[in-house]
Design an enzyme around this catalytic site. Structure first.
Site, PDB file in Angstrom:
ATOM      1  N   ILE A  24      30.727  -1.370  16.080  1.00  0.00           N
ATOM      2  CA  ILE A  24      29.899  -2.542  16.707  1.00  0.00           C
ATOM      3  C   ILE A  24      28.888  -2.834  15.415  1.00  0.00           C
ATOM      4  CG2 ILE A  24      28.024  -3.381  18.077  1.00  0.00           C
ATOM      5  CD1 ILE A  24      29.768  -1.903  20.376  1.00  0.00           C
ATOM      6  N   TYR A  44      26.412  12.576  26.998  1.00  0.00           N
ATOM      7  CA  TYR A  44      26.676  11.160  26.260  1.00  0.00           C
ATOM      8  C   TYR A  44      25.814   9.870  26.876  1.00  0.00           C
ATOM      9  CZ  TYR A  44      27.855   6.394  24.202  1.00  0.00           C
ATOM     10  OH  TYR A  44      28.025   5.455  23.683  1.00  0.00           O
ATOM     11  N   LYS A  50      22.281   8.232  26.142  1.00  0.00           N
ATOM     12  CA  LYS A  50      22.117   6.358  25.887  1.00  0.00           C
ATOM     13  C   LYS A  50      21.052   5.894  26.975  1.00  0.00           C
ATOM     14  CE  LYS A  50      24.073   4.439  23.386  1.00  0.00           C
ATOM     15  NZ  LYS A  50      24.040   3.891  22.098  1.00  0.00           N
TER      16      LYS A  50
END
Length: 331
Positions: free
Chosen positions: A32, A181, A185
């Site tokens: 991205i 993870y 975030k």
């Protein structure tokens, strides 16, 4: 009767010109982040790719150059897992102002064992959250020197169902990679919102904006050789998924809008329009647990203690800063 003029509808395919402005994209060499950098480069701005892998960064620069004539793009070495290296990376920018940084880089591990950085921090929490927290600290003078600058932080849909364990932020106990993870975030997202609250209290013109890209698949992403190559077979096999998720080019749109749209406000979250998974970007109501200011404040204090830095933005004094002064923020 006359009505107040309305801002033009945001068009992801007709971005405003940004010549003379400078943007830093962490992890801009792949995924991205690459498409964020490519789309921003198309506005005429100077775009800096922050990446620890020089070869991958050079491949990304070549790919952007092939698609954007006269692109102003370059690379600076940036390893978010190595906190001691960050001041040198900021100095290497060679800038006296910065219009926006996109905190995009990240690492996701799928399997044990738990891994640590040289500083002794769990790798995903260190890279995804602590590294960006510290980088913001070192970038503060450049951002402060730029009225209306923006800090854009990339969250994840994975964080929507998670909660932080403030007593075990680094997953020392019961390490589960996917959960670790998602929590890293979530920490990023809480940081972005706490940062904006502090910016507003301090009277800063810098904005902190939160984005999440939705669902993004390589197989739906257009080819950008040598950075990414999609075969016809991959495209056809995953075509039905295009009704639900999207490619990484479209997943870049929320971050690009957060950088460029003059109508975006600090503390907002931009996400894909269709169920937060695909489509053009819009402002989305904050998830309920993102409004937990107590947890965000405790996370900030813990992060400050772990990295030995405290992002602080004060009004610039004098006529501005000179190149190479970007590390001069007090802690």
């Amino acid at each position: 009767m006359s009505s107040a003029p309305q801002s033009p509808r945001w068009d992801v395919h007709r971005l405003p010109h940004a010549r003379g402005r400078a943007f830093l994209v962490t992890g801009g060499n792949a995924g991205i982040g690459y498409f964020v950098a490519e789309q921003l480069a198309g506005t005429g701005a100077t775009v800096v790719l922050g990446s620890r892998d020089r070869a991958k960064a050079e491949a990304a620069l070549a790919a952007i150059g092939a698609r954007v004539p006269d692109a102003r793009v370059r690379h600076v070495p940036l390893d978010l897992a190595d906190l001691a290296s960050l001041p040198a990376s900021v100095d290497a920018l060679g800038l006296d102002r910065l219009d926006a940084v996109v905190h995009n880089a990240g690492v996701a591990l799928d399997h044990p064992p738990r891994r640590e950085t040289a500083d002794g921090h769990e790798l995903m929490f260190a890279t995804n959250h602590l590294g960006h927290f510290a980088l913001t600290h070192y970038l503060a003078p450049l951002l402060t020197a730029t009225p209306g600058s923006r800090i854009v932080t990339t969250g994840s849909f994975a964080a929507k169902s998670e909660r932080l364990d403030l007593d075990d932020l680094q997953s020392t106990h019961d390490y589960q990679p996917k959960r670790a993870y998602a929590r890293s975030k979530l920490a990023q997202m809480l940081f972005a919102l706490e940062l904006d609250r502090r910016l507003r209290v301090g009277g800063s013109t810098t904005l902190s904006v939160l984005v999440h890209p939705g669902g993004a698949l390589d197989s739906l992403t257009p080819s950008r050789p040598p950075v990414h190559v999609r075969t016809t077979g991959e495209r056809l096999s995953r075509l039905p998924l295009g009704l639900v998720v999207q490619g990484k080019d479209a997943a870049a749109w929320p971050a690009v809008r957060a950088v460029l749209d003059p109508g975006v406000r600090g503390g907002e979250m931009l996400s894909p329009r269709a169920f937060g998974l695909r489509g053009t970007p819009r402002v989305e109501p904050l998830w309920s647990h993102l409004s937990d200011t107590r947890t965000a404040a405790r996370l900030w204090a813990a992060s400050r203690d772990l990295v030995g830095a405290d992002p602080a933005f004060t009004a610039p004094t004098g006529s501005g800063r000179t190149k190479g002064s970007a590390t001069g923020v007090g802690v």
